[in-house]
Design an enzyme around this catalytic site. Sequence first.
Site, PDB file in Angstrom:
ATOM      1  N   VAL A 121       0.848  -1.205   0.000  1.00  0.00           N
ATOM      2  CA  VAL A 121       0.000   0.000   0.000  1.00  0.00           C
ATOM      3  C   VAL A 121       0.875   1.243   0.000  1.00  0.00           C
ATOM      4  O   VAL A 121       0.631   2.194  -0.744  1.00  0.00           O
ATOM      5  CB  VAL A 121      -0.942  -0.006   1.235  1.00  0.00           C
ATOM      6  CG1 VAL A 121      -1.594   1.351   1.430  1.00  0.00           C
ATOM      7  CG2 VAL A 121      -2.007  -1.078   1.069  1.00  0.00           C
TER       8      VAL A 121
ATOM      9  N   ALA B 148      -0.883 -16.276  -1.776  1.00  0.00           N
ATOM     10  CA  ALA B 148      -0.436 -17.396  -0.945  1.00  0.00           C
ATOM     11  C   ALA B 148      -1.528 -17.818   0.028  1.00  0.00           C
ATOM     12  O   ALA B 148      -2.273 -16.977   0.530  1.00  0.00           O
ATOM     13  CB  ALA B 148       0.815 -16.989  -0.173  1.00  0.00           C
TER      14      ALA B 148
ATOM     15  N   GLY C 135     -13.288  12.184   8.393  1.00  0.00           N
ATOM     16  CA  GLY C 135     -12.147  11.780   9.210  1.00  0.00           C
ATOM     17  C   GLY C 135     -10.949  12.675   8.973  1.00  0.00           C
ATOM     18  O   GLY C 135     -10.315  12.605   7.925  1.00  0.00           O
TER      19      GLY C 135
ATOM     20  N   GLY D 208      -7.959  12.649  10.038  1.00  0.00           N
ATOM     21  CA  GLY D 208      -6.690  12.040  10.460  1.00  0.00           C
ATOM     22  C   GLY D 208      -5.608  12.351   9.435  1.00  0.00           C
ATOM     23  O   GLY D 208      -5.699  13.329   8.682  1.00  0.00           O
TER      24      GLY D 208
ATOM     25  N   HIS E 214      25.131  25.090  10.087  1.00  0.00           N
ATOM     26  CA  HIS E 214      24.510  26.404   9.971  1.00  0.00           C
ATOM     27  C   HIS E 214      24.693  26.925   8.550  1.00  0.00           C
ATOM     28  O   HIS E 214      25.790  26.815   8.006  1.00  0.00           O
ATOM     29  CB  HIS E 214      25.169  27.378  10.950  1.00  0.00           C
ATOM     30  CG  HIS E 214      24.612  28.767  10.846  1.00  0.00           C
ATOM     31  ND1 HIS E 214      23.375  29.099  11.331  1.00  0.00           N
ATOM     32  CD2 HIS E 214      25.138  29.889  10.273  1.00  0.00           C
ATOM     33  CE1 HIS E 214      23.154  30.382  11.075  1.00  0.00           C
ATOM     34  NE2 HIS E 214      24.191  30.883  10.439  1.00  0.00           N
TER      35      HIS E 214
HETATM   36  P1  NAI Z   1      -6.654   8.025  11.386  1.00  0.00           P
HETATM   37  O1  NAI Z   1      -6.891   7.045  12.459  1.00  0.00           O
HETATM   38  O2  NAI Z   1      -5.375   8.771  11.328  1.00  0.00           O
HETATM   39  O3  NAI Z   1      -7.834   9.126  11.394  1.00  0.00           O
HETATM   40  C1  NAI Z   1      -9.187   8.793  11.274  1.00  0.00           C
HETATM   41  C2  NAI Z   1     -10.030   9.936  11.810  1.00  0.00           C
HETATM   42  O4  NAI Z   1     -11.407   9.686  11.482  1.00  0.00           O
HETATM   43  C3  NAI Z   1      -9.965  10.083  13.316  1.00  0.00           C
HETATM   44  O5  NAI Z   1      -9.583  11.401  13.618  1.00  0.00           O
HETATM   45  C4  NAI Z   1     -11.396   9.767  13.768  1.00  0.00           C
HETATM   46  O6  NAI Z   1     -11.783  10.502  14.895  1.00  0.00           O
HETATM   47  C5  NAI Z   1     -12.215  10.142  12.547  1.00  0.00           C
HETATM   48  N1  NAI Z   1     -13.551   9.482  12.446  1.00  0.00           N
HETATM   49  C6  NAI Z   1     -13.843   8.181  12.658  1.00  0.00           C
HETATM   50  N2  NAI Z   1     -15.154   7.950  12.448  1.00  0.00           N
HETATM   51  C7  NAI Z   1     -15.717   9.136  12.080  1.00  0.00           C
HETATM   52  C8  NAI Z   1     -17.050   9.557  11.729  1.00  0.00           C
HETATM   53  N3  NAI Z   1     -18.087   8.714  11.696  1.00  0.00           N
HETATM   54  N4  NAI Z   1     -17.252  10.856  11.423  1.00  0.00           N
HETATM   55  C9  NAI Z   1     -16.222  11.741  11.443  1.00  0.00           C
HETATM   56  N5  NAI Z   1     -14.958  11.392  11.765  1.00  0.00           N
HETATM   57  C10 NAI Z   1     -14.697  10.111  12.079  1.00  0.00           C
HETATM   58  O7  NAI Z   1      -6.907   7.204  10.024  1.00  0.00           O
HETATM   59  P2  NAI Z   1      -6.515   7.532   8.526  1.00  0.00           P
HETATM   60  O8  NAI Z   1      -6.308   8.985   8.306  1.00  0.00           O
HETATM   61  O9  NAI Z   1      -7.544   6.832   7.707  1.00  0.00           O
HETATM   62  O10 NAI Z   1      -5.109   6.830   8.361  1.00  0.00           O
HETATM   63  C11 NAI Z   1      -4.992   5.402   8.513  1.00  0.00           C
HETATM   64  C12 NAI Z   1      -3.605   5.008   8.900  1.00  0.00           C
HETATM   65  O11 NAI Z   1      -2.690   5.274   7.869  1.00  0.00           O
HETATM   66  C13 NAI Z   1      -3.147   5.724  10.153  1.00  0.00           C
HETATM   67  O12 NAI Z   1      -2.751   4.768  11.095  1.00  0.00           O
HETATM   68  C14 NAI Z   1      -1.990   6.544   9.697  1.00  0.00           C
HETATM   69  O13 NAI Z   1      -0.955   6.579  10.649  1.00  0.00           O
HETATM   70  C15 NAI Z   1      -1.533   5.875   8.403  1.00  0.00           C
HETATM   71  N6  NAI Z   1      -1.024   6.903   7.487  1.00  0.00           N
HETATM   72  C16 NAI Z   1       0.134   7.550   7.777  1.00  0.00           C
HETATM   73  C17 NAI Z   1       0.590   8.556   6.975  1.00  0.00           C
HETATM   74  C18 NAI Z   1       1.828   9.279   7.345  1.00  0.00           C
HETATM   75  O14 NAI Z   1       2.564   8.791   8.184  1.00  0.00           O
HETATM   76  N7  NAI Z   1       2.103  10.454   6.786  1.00  0.00           N
HETATM   77  C19 NAI Z   1      -0.126   8.976   5.769  1.00  0.00           C
HETATM   78  C20 NAI Z   1      -1.347   8.274   5.594  1.00  0.00           C
HETATM   79  C21 NAI Z   1      -1.748   7.267   6.423  1.00  0.00           C
END
Ligand code: NAI
Length: 473
Positions: A40, A113, A184, A186, A443
């Site tokens: 992914v 697999a 969401g 996040g 620097h």
């Molecule tokens: P996330 O867990 O970061 O955020 C999901 C958000 O959705 C939360 O803030 C939650 O409160 C909200 N939510 C849940 N149900 C909801 C609802 N019914 N209505 C409104 N808000 C709601 O998940 P996300 O952004 O999908 O990412 C998934 C994973 O992928 C994470 O573990 C993340 O660490 C990883 N990821 C990391 C990246 C990076 O390191 N730059 C980039 C993209 C993903």
Amino acid sequence: MEQHDLIIIGGGPAGYVAAERAGHKGLKVLLFEKKSMGGVCLNEGCIPTKTLLYSAKTYENALHGDRYGVFGDNIRFDFSAMMARKNKVVKKLVAGVEGKMKMNQVTVIKGEAMIVGRGKEGVEVSCAGNSYKGRNLLICTGSEAFIPPIPGLKETGDKSGNIILTNREILELKEKPDSLVVIGGGVIGMEFASFFNSLGTKVTVVEMLPEILGGLDLEISAMLRNHYAKKGIAFNLNAKVVKVEGNQVIFEKEGKTETIESDKILVSVGRRPVIQGFGLENLHVELYKGGIKVDEKMRTNVPGVYAAGDVTGFSLLAHTASREGEVVVNNLTGRNDRMRYNAIPGVVYTNPEVAGVGETEESARAKGIKYRIAKLPMAYAGRFVAENEGGSGICKVLIGEKHGEVIGVHMLGNPCSEMIYGACMAIEQEMTIEQLQEVVFPHPTVSEIFKETIHLTPALSKGEGVSKRFKIK
Ligand code: NAI
């Protein structure tokens, strides 16, 4: 049947890094991947999004070139050219991963697999009618977008009329939507919100919690939100999506029901470990919170069976996954190694970027850790001022009160994604602020902000009640 030292299911950052390291150390490795090498992260996550975000950043920099004395007419972007470049970058890096496999004598089988079971000599796996044996098995099947049981979402999933999208489908859009609702706020939600906001899409974020980017430093999350609110993103916090009807997102906020219409809807409410569809049940592996339960050496309860990456459901990050894969290989090849999670960096590649590692004020308080805070605006670093006209940012260091060791570092401002590893090393090595003060930083670099923060903050403030203005339930 040929015996392998290590069979790996899944060629993402956990699987391919483990394969590379194991092959390099002379193990006979067999890796199964049903889609494309890189998982992914490389195909529909980290890499394509960062490529697109860089296009957006380049466009914005060109638009605002006048701030640096650079002028241009008719500055525009071509969405399909951005997407084409994204595809090119992914293709190149997938080929790179395939090359690494060859270089390290890893046998890669492109196929699905199925675990058959475990006998005296190890694990048996089948693929396309053939059987394979391995003394050890490493499961790295990753995670998939979670589609919550919200009416209208569940039935239609991510395929309905191409309105409702996950991180996968949104990367295949043919044209920029005029409007986008992000369910969401996040990491995934904010990175796509940033990208489409830069291109002029009307973006609305609906987030259930009182603040975006849960788990990150709350003060910094709020600063980023304010930045994007000024740039035109509409935020609905404490707002829970309860229904989706066609192109309408219905949410509840402060006891009221509100509806927003949008061209596209991104569902980014988290991801779930993939534990089905590859015969895991034939091993009787213990699960924990929907993922495969592992110990600090990434061992499952079944001897010779390991798991690494998102499938453990613990820290869903590519860099965590790779390190977990390394831990497995190190232990298989005689080096006593254990996985530690106290210094895993988290980065959000918005513009400006956010990066943090270690304890946040919120997590330190919850654990009862006594700490002090050193905090400075990014503008204390000359290089930041030179390269970020009108930009602001912050560096915040949490210091353990008893020993003076760095326990957390959180930054907002470019290019903190490239600087945070220094803080990871400090935390991993339990460095004190006195020890850090003896390190020479180049620097002029923005990284000097880390040292300056520790030096210049006249009196370290006690970290109590800092986030009073955010009402966290
Ligand atoms: P996330 O867990 O970061 O955020 C999901 C958000 O959705 C939360 O803030 C939650 O409160 C909200 N939510 C849940 N149900 C909801 C609802 N019914 N209505 C409104 N808000 C709601 O998940 P996300 O952004 O999908 O990412 C998934 C994973 O992928 C994470 O573990 C993340 O660490 C990883 N990821 C990391 C990246 C990076 O390191 N730059 C980039 C993209 C993903």
